[in-house]
Design a protein around this motif. Structure first.
Motif, PDB file in Angstrom:
ATOM      1  N   LEU A   1      11.535  -9.254  -3.015  1.00 28.94           N
ATOM      2  CA  LEU A   1      10.046  -8.738  -2.950  1.00 28.94           C
ATOM      3  C   LEU A   1       9.530  -8.446  -4.473  1.00 28.94           C
ATOM      4  O   LEU A   1       9.931  -8.498  -5.372  1.00 28.94           O
ATOM      5  CB  LEU A   1      10.001  -7.286  -2.267  1.00 28.94           C
ATOM      6  N   ILE A   2       8.287  -8.776  -4.677  1.00 23.52           N
ATOM      7  CA  ILE A   2       7.664  -8.578  -5.677  1.00 23.52           C
ATOM      8  C   ILE A   2       7.568  -7.185  -6.207  1.00 23.52           C
ATOM      9  O   ILE A   2       7.602  -6.987  -7.334  1.00 23.52           O
ATOM     10  CB  ILE A   2       5.909  -9.072  -5.444  1.00 23.52           C
ATOM     11  N   THR A   3       7.660  -6.018  -5.331  1.00 22.90           N
ATOM     12  CA  THR A   3       7.805  -4.875  -5.571  1.00 22.90           C
ATOM     13  C   THR A   3       9.355  -4.573  -6.081  1.00 22.90           C
ATOM     14  O   THR A   3       9.484  -3.364  -7.041  1.00 22.90           O
ATOM     15  CB  THR A   3       7.461  -3.809  -4.435  1.00 22.90           C
ATOM     16  N   ASP A   4      10.270  -5.512  -6.232  1.00 18.10           N
ATOM     17  CA  ASP A   4      11.568  -5.356  -6.898  1.00 18.10           C
ATOM     18  C   ASP A   4      11.448  -5.435  -8.184  1.00 18.10           C
ATOM     19  O   ASP A   4      12.033  -5.040  -9.019  1.00 18.10           O
ATOM     20  CB  ASP A   4      12.610  -6.336  -6.204  1.00 18.10           C
ATOM     21  N   THR A   5      10.181  -6.469  -8.760  1.00 14.56           N
ATOM     22  CA  THR A   5      10.135  -6.449 -10.319  1.00 14.56           C
ATOM     23  C   THR A   5       9.162  -5.550 -10.985  1.00 14.56           C
ATOM     24  O   THR A   5       9.379  -5.208 -11.933  1.00 14.56           O
ATOM     25  CB  THR A   5       9.588  -8.156 -10.076  1.00 14.56           C
ATOM     26  N   PHE A   6       8.120  -5.317 -10.266  1.00 15.81           N
ATOM     27  CA  PHE A   6       6.937  -4.610 -10.609  1.00 15.81           C
ATOM     28  C   PHE A   6       7.022  -3.047 -10.124  1.00 15.81           C
ATOM     29  O   PHE A   6       7.232  -2.950  -8.845  1.00 15.81           O
ATOM     30  CB  PHE A   6       5.759  -5.189 -10.340  1.00 15.81           C
ATOM     31  N   LYS A   7       7.006  -2.211 -11.068  1.00 13.42           N
ATOM     32  CA  LYS A   7       6.787  -0.761 -10.640  1.00 13.42           C
ATOM     33  C   LYS A   7       5.502  -0.410  -9.732  1.00 13.42           C
ATOM     34  O   LYS A   7       4.344  -1.126  -9.876  1.00 13.42           O
ATOM     35  CB  LYS A   7       6.828   0.093 -12.068  1.00 13.42           C
ATOM     36  N   VAL A   8       5.658   0.268  -8.724  1.00 18.85           N
ATOM     37  CA  VAL A   8       4.716   0.422  -7.795  1.00 18.85           C
ATOM     38  C   VAL A   8       4.025   1.725  -8.300  1.00 18.85           C
ATOM     39  O   VAL A   8       4.576   2.761  -8.518  1.00 18.85           O
ATOM     40  CB  VAL A   8       5.295   0.923  -6.316  1.00 18.85           C
ATOM     41  N   VAL A   9       2.627   1.827  -8.374  1.00 17.00           N
ATOM     42  CA  VAL A   9       1.729   2.720  -9.013  1.00 17.00           C
ATOM     43  C   VAL A   9       0.864   3.134  -7.761  1.00 17.00           C
ATOM     44  O   VAL A   9       0.021   2.527  -7.220  1.00 17.00           O
ATOM     45  CB  VAL A   9       0.984   2.451 -10.122  1.00 17.00           C
ATOM     46  N   LYS A  10       0.792   4.525  -7.517  1.00 21.46           N
ATOM     47  CA  LYS A  10       0.018   4.967  -6.274  1.00 21.46           C
ATOM     48  C   LYS A  10      -1.267   5.566  -6.883  1.00 21.46           C
ATOM     49  O   LYS A  10      -1.124   6.359  -7.894  1.00 21.46           O
ATOM     50  CB  LYS A  10       0.822   5.865  -5.459  1.00 21.46           C
ATOM     51  N   LYS A  11      -2.244   5.215  -6.207  1.00 18.94           N
ATOM     52  CA  LYS A  11      -3.668   5.740  -6.692  1.00 18.94           C
ATOM     53  C   LYS A  11      -3.836   7.122  -5.944  1.00 18.94           C
ATOM     54  O   LYS A  11      -3.359   7.228  -4.947  1.00 18.94           O
ATOM     55  CB  LYS A  11      -4.725   4.688  -6.430  1.00 18.94           C
ATOM     56  N   ALA A  12      -4.715   7.672  -6.684  1.00 17.74           N
ATOM     57  CA  ALA A  12      -5.148   9.062  -6.065  1.00 17.74           C
ATOM     58  C   ALA A  12      -5.875   8.757  -5.092  1.00 17.74           C
ATOM     59  O   ALA A  12      -6.834   7.923  -5.206  1.00 17.74           O
ATOM     60  CB  ALA A  12      -5.918  10.210  -7.149  1.00 17.74           C
ATOM     61  N   ARG A  13      -6.105   9.810  -3.935  1.00 17.23           N
ATOM     62  CA  ARG A  13      -6.804   9.578  -2.708  1.00 17.23           C
ATOM     63  C   ARG A  13      -8.174   9.859  -3.095  1.00 17.23           C
ATOM     64  O   ARG A  13      -8.614  10.779  -3.950  1.00 17.23           O
ATOM     65  CB  ARG A  13      -6.386  10.428  -1.686  1.00 17.23           C
ATOM     66  N   ARG A  14      -9.125   9.015  -2.601  1.00 19.20           N
ATOM     67  CA  ARG A  14     -10.479   9.230  -2.590  1.00 19.20           C
ATOM     68  C   ARG A  14     -11.053  10.080  -1.751  1.00 19.20           C
ATOM     69  O   ARG A  14     -10.428  10.460  -0.581  1.00 19.20           O
ATOM     70  CB  ARG A  14     -11.219   7.825  -2.499  1.00 19.20           C
ATOM     71  N   GLY A  15     -12.257  11.014  -2.024  1.00 16.06           N
ATOM     72  CA  GLY A  15     -12.569  11.860  -1.216  1.00 16.06           C
ATOM     73  C   GLY A  15     -11.991  13.117  -1.044  1.00 16.06           C
ATOM     74  O   GLY A  15     -12.199  14.008  -0.173  1.00 16.06           O
ATOM     75  N   GLY A  16     -11.098  13.236  -1.743  1.00 17.58           N
ATOM     76  CA  GLY A  16     -10.348  14.602  -1.762  1.00 17.58           C
ATOM     77  C   GLY A  16     -11.091  15.759  -2.673  1.00 17.58           C
ATOM     78  O   GLY A  16     -12.127  15.420  -3.204  1.00 17.58           O
TER      79      GLY A  16
END
Length: 108
Positions: free
Chosen positions: A7-22
């Motif tokens: 999977l592409i996620t195996d190569t690149f690090k997953v970056v989670k974005k902050a939730r909007r509207g919090g």
């Protein structure tokens, strides 16, 4: 047998974005200060008043005559032009920028 594809996620690090509207504890931005208008010199103020006089059709047409002639004609016909306009014109009677109207370049 074909090799297993990753999977592409195996190569690149997953970056989670902050939730909007919090809920945010954001302070309001300060009001933007309006810049001060530039201070006009005495000459610029006088020329601005003369331009207003030129654009006021209440005192009749202004092509082909000087501002002082127009002022005198308006006074003669009882149109009550401002005395301060005449004072400005008499104060600077040799300067062409003061004596000639905005419409000096237009044909009669």
């Amino acid at each position: 047998m074909t090799p297993k594809r990753g999977l592409i996620t195996d190569t690149f690090k997953v970056v989670k974005k902050a939730r909007r509207g919090g809920k945010r504890n954001k302070s309001p931005s300060p009001p933007i200060a309006e810049p001060e208008p530039p201070q006009l010199s005495e000459r610029e103020k006088d020329l601005q008043e003369l331009r207003k006089f030129d654009l006021d059709w209440k005192f009749g047409p202004c092509t082909g005559i000087s501002r002082l002639q127009r002022w005198e004609r308006a006074a003669l016909h009882g149109l009550n032009p401002q005395q301060e306009i005449k004072d400005i014109l008499l104060k600077e009677s040799t300067d062409l920028e003061y004596t000639q109207s905005l419409w000096r370049d237009y044909p009669i």
